[in-house]
Design an enzyme around this catalytic site. Structure first.
Site, PDB file in Angstrom:
ATOM      1  N   ASN A   1       0.495   1.538   5.333  1.00 20.74           N
ATOM      2  CA  ASN A   1       1.106  -0.407   4.562  1.00 20.74           C
ATOM      3  C   ASN A   1       1.567  -0.846   5.463  1.00 20.74           C
ATOM      4  OD1 ASN A   1       4.328   0.518   2.812  1.00 20.74           O
ATOM      5  ND2 ASN A   1       2.724  -1.277   3.156  1.00 20.74           N
ATOM      6  N   GLY A   2       1.441  -1.927   5.338  1.00 18.00           N
ATOM      7  CA  GLY A   2       1.976  -2.696   5.960  1.00 18.00           C
ATOM      8  C   GLY A   2       0.842  -4.146   6.612  1.00 18.00           C
TER       9      GLY A   2
ATOM     10  N   CYS B   1      12.709  -3.988   4.696  1.00 21.51           N
ATOM     11  CA  CYS B   1      12.436  -4.902   3.643  1.00 21.51           C
ATOM     12  C   CYS B   1      13.691  -4.466   2.619  1.00 21.51           C
ATOM     13  CB  CYS B   1      10.949  -4.334   3.176  1.00 21.51           C
ATOM     14  SG  CYS B   1      10.850  -5.684   1.460  1.00 21.51           S
TER      15      CYS B   1
ATOM     16  N   CYS C   1       0.855  -1.197  -0.327  1.00 18.72           N
ATOM     17  CA  CYS C   1       0.026   0.123   0.175  1.00 18.72           C
ATOM     18  C   CYS C   1       0.723   0.850   0.165  1.00 18.72           C
ATOM     19  CB  CYS C   1      -1.245   0.052   1.319  1.00 18.72           C
ATOM     20  SG  CYS C   1      -2.205  -1.299   1.250  1.00 18.72           S
TER      21      CYS C   1
ATOM     22  N   CYS D   1       5.906 -13.749   2.299  1.00 21.80           N
ATOM     23  CA  CYS D   1       5.929 -12.218   3.365  1.00 21.80           C
ATOM     24  C   CYS D   1       4.787 -12.427   4.125  1.00 21.80           C
ATOM     25  CB  CYS D   1       6.297 -11.249   2.483  1.00 21.80           C
ATOM     26  SG  CYS D   1       6.809  -9.946   3.017  1.00 21.80           S
TER      27      CYS D   1
ATOM     28  N   CYS E   1      15.448  -6.979   6.357  1.00 20.39           N
ATOM     29  CA  CYS E   1      14.976  -8.125   6.798  1.00 20.39           C
ATOM     30  C   CYS E   1      15.390  -8.858   5.280  1.00 20.39           C
ATOM     31  CB  CYS E   1      12.583  -7.772   6.874  1.00 20.39           C
ATOM     32  SG  CYS E   1      11.802  -9.470   6.634  1.00 20.39           S
TER      33      CYS E   1
ATOM     34  N   TYR F   1      12.223  -4.396  -5.805  1.00 17.24           N
ATOM     35  CA  TYR F   1      11.520  -4.878  -6.939  1.00 17.24           C
ATOM     36  C   TYR F   1      10.018  -3.813  -6.269  1.00 17.24           C
ATOM     37  CZ  TYR F   1       6.727  -5.666  -9.055  1.00 17.24           C
ATOM     38  OH  TYR F   1       5.782  -5.569  -9.484  1.00 17.24           O
TER      39      TYR F   1
ATOM     40  N   CYS G   1      12.135 -13.198   2.876  1.00 14.34           N
ATOM     41  CA  CYS G   1      11.675 -13.961   1.769  1.00 14.34           C
ATOM     42  C   CYS G   1      12.941 -14.930   1.123  1.00 14.34           C
ATOM     43  CB  CYS G   1      11.333 -12.935   0.535  1.00 14.34           C
ATOM     44  SG  CYS G   1      11.648 -11.729   0.664  1.00 14.34           S
TER      45      CYS G   1
HETATM   46  P1  AMP Z   1       6.356 -15.012 -11.703  1.00 14.77           P
HETATM   47  O1  AMP Z   1       5.640 -15.123 -13.331  1.00 14.77           O
HETATM   48  O2  AMP Z   1       5.573 -15.053 -10.941  1.00 14.77           O
HETATM   49  O3  AMP Z   1       8.040 -15.596 -11.689  1.00 14.77           O
HETATM   50  O4  AMP Z   1       6.864 -13.211 -11.494  1.00 14.77           O
HETATM   51  C1  AMP Z   1       7.971 -12.250 -11.658  1.00 14.77           C
HETATM   52  C2  AMP Z   1       7.920 -11.017 -11.778  1.00 14.77           C
HETATM   53  O5  AMP Z   1       6.764 -10.711 -11.092  1.00 14.77           O
HETATM   54  C3  AMP Z   1       9.008 -10.655 -11.820  1.00 14.77           C
HETATM   55  O6  AMP Z   1       9.378  -9.764 -13.138  1.00 14.77           O
HETATM   56  C4  AMP Z   1       8.690  -9.440 -10.959  1.00 14.77           C
HETATM   57  O7  AMP Z   1       9.665  -8.377 -11.712  1.00 14.77           O
HETATM   58  C5  AMP Z   1       7.763  -9.164 -10.783  1.00 14.77           C
HETATM   59  N1  AMP Z   1       7.032  -9.794  -9.282  1.00 14.77           N
HETATM   60  C6  AMP Z   1       8.544  -9.870  -8.447  1.00 14.77           C
HETATM   61  N2  AMP Z   1       7.719  -9.594  -6.800  1.00 14.77           N
HETATM   62  C7  AMP Z   1       6.406  -9.492  -7.342  1.00 14.77           C
HETATM   63  C8  AMP Z   1       5.426  -8.700  -6.436  1.00 14.77           C
HETATM   64  N3  AMP Z   1       5.405  -8.815  -5.355  1.00 14.77           N
HETATM   65  N4  AMP Z   1       4.154  -8.021  -7.069  1.00 14.77           N
HETATM   66  C9  AMP Z   1       4.315  -7.570  -8.329  1.00 14.77           C
HETATM   67  N5  AMP Z   1       5.235  -8.330  -8.801  1.00 14.77           N
HETATM   68  C10 AMP Z   1       6.292  -8.814  -8.611  1.00 14.77           C
END
Ligand code: AMP
Length: 468
Positions: free
Chosen positions: A113-114, A247, A13, A394, A445, A253, A448
């Site tokens: 947020n959290g 985090c 958030c 997470c 942290c 990301y 994950c």
């Molecule tokens: P996947 O297809 O599930 O392996 O998704 C990997 C992709 O999701 C990568 O390109 C990351 O940039 C993106 N990603 C990683 N963590 C998150 C997240 N918490 N929320 C949305 N996208 C994510």
């Protein structure tokens, strides 16, 4: 934030608050606009004119919710706002924050947020005493705890309530005469203090300040509570001090690359350093380095710099669709990858390609990308990931699927390579990631990647969170 139950997603958030500006709601809207990446499911603003609270909420994107006429209905020199992340369930207006109540101490609005790991337990107890909840968010627990507290000032009630919750919170509160912001003692989620002439602001990330021409003053410290009122800013450290656990995935990301979070330089520079480190740890003979846009771009630039291999844009992203994770249904997510990215065959034809992404979650995106690159003519595809394998969910506010859906929890790197059909696959080491991140490596942290959760779970929480 949504209450955690096994097999449910958790929310990310954005929060924002401003004290002492005649256009408080307008600036909150712009702040939320800059923080859109932290949540796209819904958004809300509550303003105060000193006598009354005014509230506007909607589902969807900031730009669609707040029209001129909506913002006109938010008068007053102080306001707080919230963007909510999409969840697998409970997508309804009742869960959109800020949550507002009127109780013994006047009006109160809360944006969070959290993620609180003991929310369900607290909610059960509160309901046993007759509390009636309006939403299914864990954030509402904080409001009820404030209402039930025996503290004789609002501030003491807020501190009392926040001392009882466990987990992560960067909260912003609006009262009848102040904006109050507080970060949990571990400081999981970011929270920044800003200034615009005589007005004080708080926001999840500094990119919100940049848009409105405000100055980023400093990070709100883990465990710090600040009161913004007519006397300026007053800081308190009301909780038992503990080791920070910021985090690291915000760097990998989540945060916007132009933001300075955790009191440090722009996230962009850290992502680039992660890419440089990755090039050192996992070199490969190749003709070009390409990113998975947008989140993989800085790391790919770092990889190109570190390896001396030219950087190219081999994948083009359509910017007018949301992130992959926004769609809760598996079937739609697959479709999303295809409409999100397209390969440039002129760049890729006959080339040995290093493709850099920030993370692999389920592995579905990487698999599609490798196939897309080969289809466009790439001779070899070498996948490089600028973080270690994600092995555990997470519980502190990043949207991750359950353990069994995380490919890194049940597959070796070689198995993942086979699944995504790459010629080679390498991840950044944990040590490399922590050393390339700013500050003290031990102050992050990284649950994950390690399954080492900074807050020990009780037996009841383990059951609740599906950790058995
Ligand atoms: P996947 O297809 O599930 O392996 O998704 C990997 C992709 O999701 C990568 O390109 C990351 O940039 C993106 N990603 C990683 N963590 C998150 C997240 N918490 N929320 C949305 N996208 C994510």
């Amino acid at each position: 934030m949504h209450l955690i139950t096994p097999d449910k997603f958790h929310d990310e958030c954005a929060v924002f608050g401003i004290y002492g500006h005649k256009e408080a709601a307008n600036l909150t809207y712009l702040g939320l606009y800059a923080l859109q990446h932290r949540g796209q499911e819904g958004s809300g603003i509550v303003s105060s004119d000193g006598e009354h609270f005014h509230q506007e909420k909607g589902m969807g994107l900031v730009a669609d919710i707040y029209t001129k006429s909506v913002l006109k209905r938010l008068p007053g020199p102080r306001a707080i706002g919230h963007n909510r992340y999409s969840t697998a369930g409970g997508n309804n207006l009742k869960n959109v924050q800020p949550l507002t109540v009127n109780f013994a101490f006047g009006n109160l609005a809360l944006a969070h947020n959290g993620n609180l790991i003991n929310a369900q337990m607290l909610r059960n107890e509160l309901e046993a005493y007759g509390a009636i909840f309006q939403s299914s968010t864990d954030s509402e627990v904080m409001i009820h705890l404030m209402a039930h507290s025996r503290g004789d000032t609002l501030l003491s009630r807020i501190i009392d309530a926040l001392s009882q919750v466990r987990g992560s919170f960067s909260v912003v509160l609006l009262t009848d005469d102040a904006v109050i912001a507080c970060r949990d003692p571990h400081g999981f989620r970011p929270l920044c203090l800003g200034r615009l002439k005589d007005s004080w602001l708080v926001a999840s990330e500094t990119c919100a300040f940049d848009l409105i021409g405000a100055e980023a003053v400093r990070e709100i410290e883990p465990g710090e509570l600040v009161v913004l009122n007519q006397d300026g800013v007053k800081s308190y450290m009301p909780f038992t001090k503990t080791e920070p656990a910021k985090c690291v995935f915000e760097y990998i990301y989540f945060a916007r690359p132009d933001s300075k979070i955790f009191g440090d330089k722009a996230v962009y520079l850290t992502r680039k350093a992660l890419g440089r480190q990755l090039a050192k740890e996992a070199p490969v003979k190749a003709d070009i380095v390409i990113p998975v846009p947008d989140s993989g771009v800085p790391a790919a630039l770092g990889f190109a710099e570190g390896s001396g291999i030219p950087f190219e844009n081999g994948l083009i992203r359509n910017h007018y669709i949301g992130r992959t994770f926004i769609e809760p249904e598996q079937a739609i997510r697959h479709f999303g990858v295809k409409i999100k990215l397209n390969a440039v065959s002129e760049v890729l034809e006959g080339k040995r390609v290093v493709v850099v992404d920030d993370s692999i979650v389920r592995g579905t995106t990487s698999r599609k990308i490798v196939k897309m690159l080969r289809h466009a003519g790439a001779r070899e595809v070498h996948m490089r990931i600028s973080s270690p394998p994600i092995v555990s969910p997470c519980f502190y506010g990043i949207d991750t699927p359950t353990k069994k859906e995380l490919i890194g929890s049940s597959h070796t790197i070689q198995e993942i390579r086979k699944y995504i059909t790459a010629d080679s696959l390498a991840y950044l080491s944990l040590e490399g990631m922590l050393n390339a991140s700013p500050g003290i490596p031990g102050h992050y942290c990284n649950a994950c990647f390690t399954e080492k959760y900074p807050i020990p779970f009780t037996k009841a929480e383990e059951m609740q969170l599906g950790l058995f």
